[in-house]
Each structure stands twice: as structure tokens, then as C-alpha cells.
Write an enzyme that holds these catalytic residues in place. Sequence first.
Site, PDB file in Angstrom:
ATOM      1  N   SER A  50       0.858  -1.196   0.000  1.00 23.46           N
ATOM      2  CA  SER A  50       0.000   0.000   0.000  1.00 23.46           C
ATOM      3  C   SER A  50       0.885   1.234   0.000  1.00 23.46           C
ATOM      4  O   SER A  50       2.079   1.148   0.321  1.00 23.46           O
ATOM      5  CB  SER A  50      -0.845  -0.007   1.282  1.00 23.46           C
ATOM      6  OG  SER A  50      -1.462   1.251   1.479  1.00 23.46           O
ATOM      7  N   TYR A  75      -1.656  -1.756  10.260  1.00 23.49           N
ATOM      8  CA  TYR A  75      -1.721  -1.800   8.787  1.00 23.49           C
ATOM      9  C   TYR A  75      -0.379  -1.355   8.200  1.00 23.49           C
ATOM     10  O   TYR A  75       0.189  -2.021   7.332  1.00 23.49           O
ATOM     11  CB  TYR A  75      -2.860  -0.906   8.323  1.00 23.49           C
ATOM     12  CG  TYR A  75      -3.184  -1.004   6.850  1.00 23.49           C
ATOM     13  CD1 TYR A  75      -3.953  -2.051   6.351  1.00 23.49           C
ATOM     14  CD2 TYR A  75      -2.735  -0.042   5.946  1.00 23.49           C
ATOM     15  CE1 TYR A  75      -4.263  -2.135   4.994  1.00 23.49           C
ATOM     16  CE2 TYR A  75      -3.044  -0.127   4.597  1.00 23.49           C
ATOM     17  CZ  TYR A  75      -3.810  -1.162   4.123  1.00 23.49           C
ATOM     18  OH  TYR A  75      -4.118  -1.257   2.789  1.00 23.49           O
TER      19      TYR A  75
HETATM   20  P1  NAD Z   1     -11.794  -5.258  -0.117  1.00 18.79           P
HETATM   21  O1  NAD Z   1     -12.208  -5.246   1.316  1.00 18.79           O
HETATM   22  O2  NAD Z   1     -12.763  -4.861  -1.151  1.00 18.79           O
HETATM   23  O3  NAD Z   1     -11.228  -6.725  -0.483  1.00 18.79           O
HETATM   24  C1  NAD Z   1     -10.419  -7.474   0.389  1.00 18.79           C
HETATM   25  C2  NAD Z   1     -10.883  -8.913   0.344  1.00 18.79           C
HETATM   26  O4  NAD Z   1     -10.021  -9.699   1.177  1.00 18.79           O
HETATM   27  C3  NAD Z   1     -12.330  -9.070   0.915  1.00 18.79           C
HETATM   28  O5  NAD Z   1     -13.120  -9.802   0.015  1.00 18.79           O
HETATM   29  C4  NAD Z   1     -12.114  -9.833   2.216  1.00 18.79           C
HETATM   30  O6  NAD Z   1     -13.178 -10.705   2.545  1.00 18.79           O
HETATM   31  C5  NAD Z   1     -10.829 -10.613   1.909  1.00 18.79           C
HETATM   32  N1  NAD Z   1     -10.129 -11.013   3.116  1.00 18.79           N
HETATM   33  C6  NAD Z   1      -9.840 -10.253   4.203  1.00 18.79           C
HETATM   34  N2  NAD Z   1      -9.219 -10.988   5.126  1.00 18.79           N
HETATM   35  C7  NAD Z   1      -9.120 -12.250   4.625  1.00 18.79           C
HETATM   36  C8  NAD Z   1      -8.590 -13.463   5.118  1.00 18.79           C
HETATM   37  N3  NAD Z   1      -8.062 -13.551   6.343  1.00 18.79           N
HETATM   38  N4  NAD Z   1      -8.635 -14.553   4.332  1.00 18.79           N
HETATM   39  C9  NAD Z   1      -9.202 -14.512   3.099  1.00 18.79           C
HETATM   40  N5  NAD Z   1      -9.754 -13.397   2.592  1.00 18.79           N
HETATM   41  C10 NAD Z   1      -9.698 -12.278   3.344  1.00 18.79           C
HETATM   42  O7  NAD Z   1     -10.490  -4.364  -0.190  1.00 18.79           O
HETATM   43  P2  NAD Z   1      -9.451  -4.042  -1.358  1.00 18.79           P
HETATM   44  O8  NAD Z   1      -9.245  -2.609  -1.319  1.00 18.79           O
HETATM   45  O9  NAD Z   1      -9.797  -4.703  -2.620  1.00 18.79           O
HETATM   46  O10 NAD Z   1      -8.138  -4.709  -0.730  1.00 18.79           O
HETATM   47  C11 NAD Z   1      -7.271  -5.569  -1.426  1.00 18.79           C
HETATM   48  C12 NAD Z   1      -5.859  -5.320  -0.960  1.00 18.79           C
HETATM   49  O11 NAD Z   1      -5.457  -4.016  -1.375  1.00 18.79           O
HETATM   50  C13 NAD Z   1      -5.662  -5.363   0.546  1.00 18.79           C
HETATM   51  O12 NAD Z   1      -4.459  -6.030   0.848  1.00 18.79           O
HETATM   52  C14 NAD Z   1      -5.561  -3.901   0.934  1.00 18.79           C
HETATM   53  O13 NAD Z   1      -4.809  -3.701   2.101  1.00 18.79           O
HETATM   54  C15 NAD Z   1      -4.859  -3.341  -0.279  1.00 18.79           C
HETATM   55  N6  NAD Z   1      -4.994  -1.890  -0.465  1.00 18.79           N
HETATM   56  C16 NAD Z   1      -6.208  -1.303  -0.689  1.00 18.79           C
HETATM   57  C17 NAD Z   1      -6.295   0.074  -0.896  1.00 18.79           C
HETATM   58  C18 NAD Z   1      -7.583   0.775  -1.215  1.00 18.79           C
HETATM   59  O14 NAD Z   1      -7.595   2.001  -1.303  1.00 18.79           O
HETATM   60  N7  NAD Z   1      -8.688   0.113  -1.410  1.00 18.79           N
HETATM   61  C19 NAD Z   1      -5.140   0.850  -0.855  1.00 18.79           C
HETATM   62  C20 NAD Z   1      -3.933   0.218  -0.586  1.00 18.79           C
HETATM   63  C21 NAD Z   1      -3.867  -1.152  -0.414  1.00 18.79           C
END
Ligand code: NAD
Length: 277
Positions: free
Chosen positions: A144, A157
Site C-alpha cells: 500500500s 496496517y
Molecule cells: P476489499 O475489502 O474490497 O477486499 C479485500 C478482500 O479480502 C475481501 O473480500 C475480504 O473478505 C478478503 N479477506 C480479508 N481478510 C481475509 C482473510 N483472512 N482470508 C481470506 N480473505 C480475506 O479491499 P481491497 O481494497 O480490494 O483490498 C485488497 C488489498 O489491497 C488489501 O491487501 C488492501 O490492504 C490493499 N490496499 C487497498 C487500498 C484501497 O484504497 N482500497 C489501498 C492500498 C492497499
Amino acid sequence: MKDFKNKVVAITGAGSGMGRAYAVEFGKLGAKLALNDYNEKGLTETVELLQSQGINHIYSKAFDVSDKDEMFSFAKEVKNHLGNTHIIINNAGISGKGDPFFIGETEDFDRVLEINLYGVIYGCRAFLPQIVENNEGAVVNVASIFGLIGVPGVSAYCTTKFAVKGFTESLMVEFHKSPIGIHCVMPGGIDTAIADNSPNADEFKKTLKTPAEDVAKYLIKCIRKKKPNVLIGFNSGKFNLVSRFMPLKMRIKFAWNMMSKMGVLWQYESFNSLMKK
Ligand code: NAD
């Protein structure tokens, strides 16, 4: 790796957001998909969405990525159902509760570490032997922009995202002479469900602007070009520059002001009054 037709792509956290977008974009290119999420409902929705688009080479399993044994079983099952994996995308992650470290619970902190850090490490351990056996493919670990700069309210985080970045950079060096690409995704604010459960979801969501689909398309470009860092999304350019060129004292002010604007410092009044006692 340029062509994804019939290649096996395993994606954790594919029941929502970017994980779902990766599944759709790789599916469109003819890849066979191995999908995980611990949210069974979200995972089923992803599978149905893919099938509605004529994408049918799918193996899916609901489990928690922080369960090492489950991850290793998944890797074996993927090999049995679809063949050797070419790409693992360690994407599953949670944001945590938004507490200042000093007043947050140890269990909550540890949970973020288990999922965001150990989930990524187990995914690499379980799937790398198949990728190495293929002698082509990629490992994609999701960090991230909060792995570039420390910010308040999400210390767990940040701990995991800095660690994923460091871990992945180490793999980049170990594999740099091989045909296998190692990539670290550093998204900025992406329009997903990540903020849905945070207490300040409305404010937080205002910063999640970039469509998840854009990240998936850009990742595919980066894998094709073997570009290691996948920096994309709202504020990512700014965070990258600040992390490289701004001295620490200025970075601290920058991070505080940025998070104030995002409305995530909602708990700091009680924290500050605690400090005064
Ligand atoms: P999201 O919540 O839409 O998707 C994350 C998915 O991971 C969800 O479906 C959730 O059920 C699943 N998940 C969580 N914990 C889990 C576990 N223990 N086992 C299996 N599945 C699990 O969020 P997103 O934004 O798509 O996140 C995806 C990745 O991107 C994450 O690692 C997040 O930290 C990273 N990220 C997101 C952003 C943002 O702005 N959305 C920014 C930087 C990094």
C-alpha cells in the site's frame, strides 16, 4: 510473461474489490483462476460474475489466508484441479480498527499482522514451488502507499505494508536473474469495500477514488514488462515523492494533516486527554 491464456492465476481475497477485478481481467485473457476469500458469499458472487462473462475455468475455496495449513492445502488442490500455478496474487487484507496504537487492543493489532503479513508469506511459501517448477510466472504481493509513509490510526496496517514491501523487495533480488517476475502492488485510494467496516467509513471512502479495474489492468501491463513496483491510484504519486524526498520531520506533519483531512483521527481527542493525565 506476456500471454495468460490457460495460465493458472491464484488470487487471495477475490470476493471483493481489487481481488475480484484481478479475477475478471485475467479471466478475460483466458487464464484459469484459483480464487480464495474467507467471505464465502463474496467469493460465490465473484464466481457467478465470472461465469456470467463466459469465464469457466475456476477453482474456488473459502478459507482464512492466515491459516498456514489451509493455504498449503489450497496450493495442492489448485495443482490437482487446474495444473501448476503461474501467478500468485497475495491480495487479501484488512485495514484494522483505526485506533491509535496506545489505546488499541493487542489482539486487533495481531489480527492485522496475521492476515496482511503472514497471509502474504504463506501464499508465497505455498505457491512458489509450482511457479519455480514452471520456470515462468509471477509473484504479486499487495502492499500500500501506507507502506511508504507511516500514518496515524493504522499502525498495524502500516507495519504489515512496510513489511510486505521489504519482504517482496528481498524476493525481487533473489529472483532478479530468473524468468519469474516479483511485483509489489502499492495502491493509493482505490474504490473498494476496504473502508466499509471502519467507524469513519463515509470520510474514508471520499479518498477511495480509483476504480479497481484500473489497478488490475495496470498490474497486467507491469507483469508483461516485468516492472517490479506497481504504484497506482489516488495519492500514490504524492506519497511516493514524499517518501523519497521529504525529511522525516516534514513527513510526520504531512501524514498527520493528510489523515486529519481523511477524518480518520476521530479517536485522538480521547488519546490526547489520556496523555495529559
Ligand atoms: P476489499 O475489502 O474490497 O477486499 C479485500 C478482500 O479480502 C475481501 O473480500 C475480504 O473478505 C478478503 N479477506 C480479508 N481478510 C481475509 C482473510 N483472512 N482470508 C481470506 N480473505 C480475506 O479491499 P481491497 O481494497 O480490494 O483490498 C485488497 C488489498 O489491497 C488489501 O491487501 C488492501 O490492504 C490493499 N490496499 C487497498 C487500498 C484501497 O484504497 N482500497 C489501498 C492500498 C492497499
